[in-house]
Design a protein around this motif. Sequence first.
Motif, PDB file in Angstrom:
ATOM      1  N   ILE A 249       0.861  -1.171   0.000  1.00 15.46           N
ATOM      2  CA  ILE A 249       0.000   0.000   0.000  1.00 15.46           C
ATOM      3  C   ILE A 249       0.902   1.227   0.000  1.00 15.46           C
ATOM      4  CG2 ILE A 249      -1.711   1.307   1.296  1.00 15.46           C
ATOM      5  CD1 ILE A 249      -2.735  -1.313   2.413  1.00 15.46           C
ATOM      6  N   TYR A 386      -7.732  -7.060   6.471  1.00 12.13           N
ATOM      7  CA  TYR A 386      -8.789  -6.109   6.132  1.00 12.13           C
ATOM      8  C   TYR A 386     -10.058  -6.847   5.693  1.00 12.13           C
ATOM      9  CZ  TYR A 386      -5.132  -2.466   6.025  1.00 12.13           C
ATOM     10  OH  TYR A 386      -4.122  -1.612   6.344  1.00 12.13           O
ATOM     11  N   ASN A 390     -13.653  -7.058   7.760  1.00 10.99           N
ATOM     12  CA  ASN A 390     -14.920  -6.645   7.138  1.00 10.99           C
ATOM     13  C   ASN A 390     -15.951  -7.766   7.195  1.00 10.99           C
ATOM     14  OD1 ASN A 390     -14.208  -4.000   6.440  1.00 10.99           O
ATOM     15  ND2 ASN A 390     -13.279  -4.641   4.515  1.00 10.99           N
ATOM     16  N   ASP A 452      -4.990   3.847   6.110  1.00 12.57           N
ATOM     17  CA  ASP A 452      -5.319   2.622   5.371  1.00 12.57           C
ATOM     18  C   ASP A 452      -6.456   1.864   6.050  1.00 12.57           C
ATOM     19  OD1 ASP A 452      -3.349   3.132   3.516  1.00 12.57           O
ATOM     20  OD2 ASP A 452      -1.839   1.915   4.525  1.00 12.57           O
ATOM     21  N   ASP A 455      -9.769   3.610   5.359  1.00 13.94           N
ATOM     22  CA  ASP A 455     -10.134   3.473   3.946  1.00 13.94           C
ATOM     23  C   ASP A 455     -10.656   2.081   3.635  1.00 13.94           C
ATOM     24  OD1 ASP A 455      -9.443   6.058   3.352  1.00 13.94           O
ATOM     25  OD2 ASP A 455      -7.455   5.573   2.568  1.00 13.94           O
ATOM     26  N   ARG A 456     -10.087   1.075   4.256  1.00 15.84           N
ATOM     27  CA  ARG A 456     -10.388  -0.305   3.883  1.00 15.84           C
ATOM     28  C   ARG A 456     -11.427  -0.986   4.774  1.00 15.84           C
ATOM     29  NH1 ARG A 456      -6.469  -2.233   0.243  1.00 15.84           N
ATOM     30  NH2 ARG A 456      -5.027  -0.576  -0.303  1.00 15.84           N
ATOM     31  N   THR A 457     -11.778  -0.371   5.911  1.00 13.90           N
ATOM     32  CA  THR A 457     -12.733  -1.036   6.810  1.00 13.90           C
ATOM     33  C   THR A 457     -13.871  -0.129   7.252  1.00 13.90           C
ATOM     34  OG1 THR A 457     -11.408  -0.506   8.781  1.00 13.90           O
ATOM     35  CG2 THR A 457     -10.962  -2.612   7.695  1.00 13.90           C
TER      36      THR A 457
END
Length: 497
Positions: A249, A386, A390, A452, A455-457
């Motif tokens: 990332i 991630y 989720n 990060d 943004d991802r979770t």
Amino acid sequence: MFESAEIGHAIDKDTYEARLPALREALLEAQYELKEQARFPVIVLINGVEGAGKGETVKLLNEWMDPRLIEVRTFDEKTDEELARPPAWRYWRQLPAKGRMGVFFGNWYSQMIQDRVHGDIKDGRLEQAINGAQRLERMLCDEGALIFKFWFHLSKHQMKARLKSLRDDPLHSWRISPLDWQQSRTYDRFVRFGERVVRRTSRDYAPWHVIEGVDANYRSLAVGQILLEGLQAALEAPAEPARQAVAAIGESIDKRSLIGSLDLSKRLEKHDYEQQLIAEQARLAGLMRDKRMRRHALVAVFEGNDAAGKGGAIKRVAAALDPRQYHIVPIAAPTQDELAQPYLWRFWRQLPARGKFTVFDRSWYGRVLVERVEGFCSPADWLRAYGEINDFEEQLTDAGVVLVKFWLAIDEQTQLERFQEREQIPFKRFKITEDDWRNREKWGAYRDAVGDMVDRTSSEVAPWTLVEANDKRWARIKVLRTINDALEAAFKKDKKD
């Protein structure tokens, strides 16, 4: 798919007795090596047609191996405790530790197949359940588990003949349950949906093994041999090297960050704070006592910079409630028992029942924060986390859990001032450690990790709330108001549904 399990596999008695001693010795040796290495757990899922010898085979395995290292679990009708929590909770809490073997009857496959056979769910829900099983097994295997999945099979004719034989035998008629007779009437549907599940969920990391169940000698040796070969291969395999991430990332090319864009100057005057605090605490107390809360549980996750005021915010939330309504779970470095289980195990165990509230002071996000920044796990591990997180949170919200997640943000100067204050006040010194000072040197790395993470979770079902926490009063009110708004939104959605 089941054709090869209906051709009359059989082993004669002499062959069986000749092969059994070596098999038993090798299984015991592998079992003790599993305990000694304690590198991974073994999960054995038992499924298939009633009367095909599932129970008899597991009973034999307990005789052949050391039963002290085997945990046999049966998941029949859900208990009130299980009904009050997300469906997967009952399985997560029973997972075997590294070095041990768990045998699961009535597992997640049994539940989905029976529900579909009896029309409790349609094809769409069955597909959702299949996908959920695949994600669960993929995660368990990524965490090191060795999974064996056995489908014990009988043809329709063989099943009826076996049930009739047992019924007419006074010594063994007790072994026939109402479920056996029920399944004899729904055999075609059971096998049809069972075949779909087996086909869709047989993967390289957790393949199915179909065992013909007519001949006891054959099925016993077949299961024992499969277990032995799988165990030996896993035990002989070298420890898996840290996997490399396919893609890293990267940071933003303009150097701007999500946390850096927050307005940390937001403040609340003392008089306004005191009025709003009373109002929001009263609001929370009323919502937690609302009869609609019986359909929900509440989970609040608190993450943030060191000295950002998580403890103070949690204290104001708890002050609104009866201590019997909530449970605060402080998360520190995992214990030895926790290290022997998959990463999310210790969080699944702490989920509240409906009507209750659990506060996580630090949480499952440690994998993508502390473990990532400090190098306690590989990039491949925290990158796949991630998706696992989720999925975990979606399971919670699907089960009626109201999930709120807070990141309390402060700037470096405010943190420094709070650290220095803690060192000077005797009753606050316990709050400051060498690790806190050391973590300041990695401020930039943690800032990037938080960006990060959000943004991802931050999803529709479980969004993050970023709390400007330079002013503690502002932060506490924002936390309380967010929790209250989330509960009211859940109650409003119930009314629409």
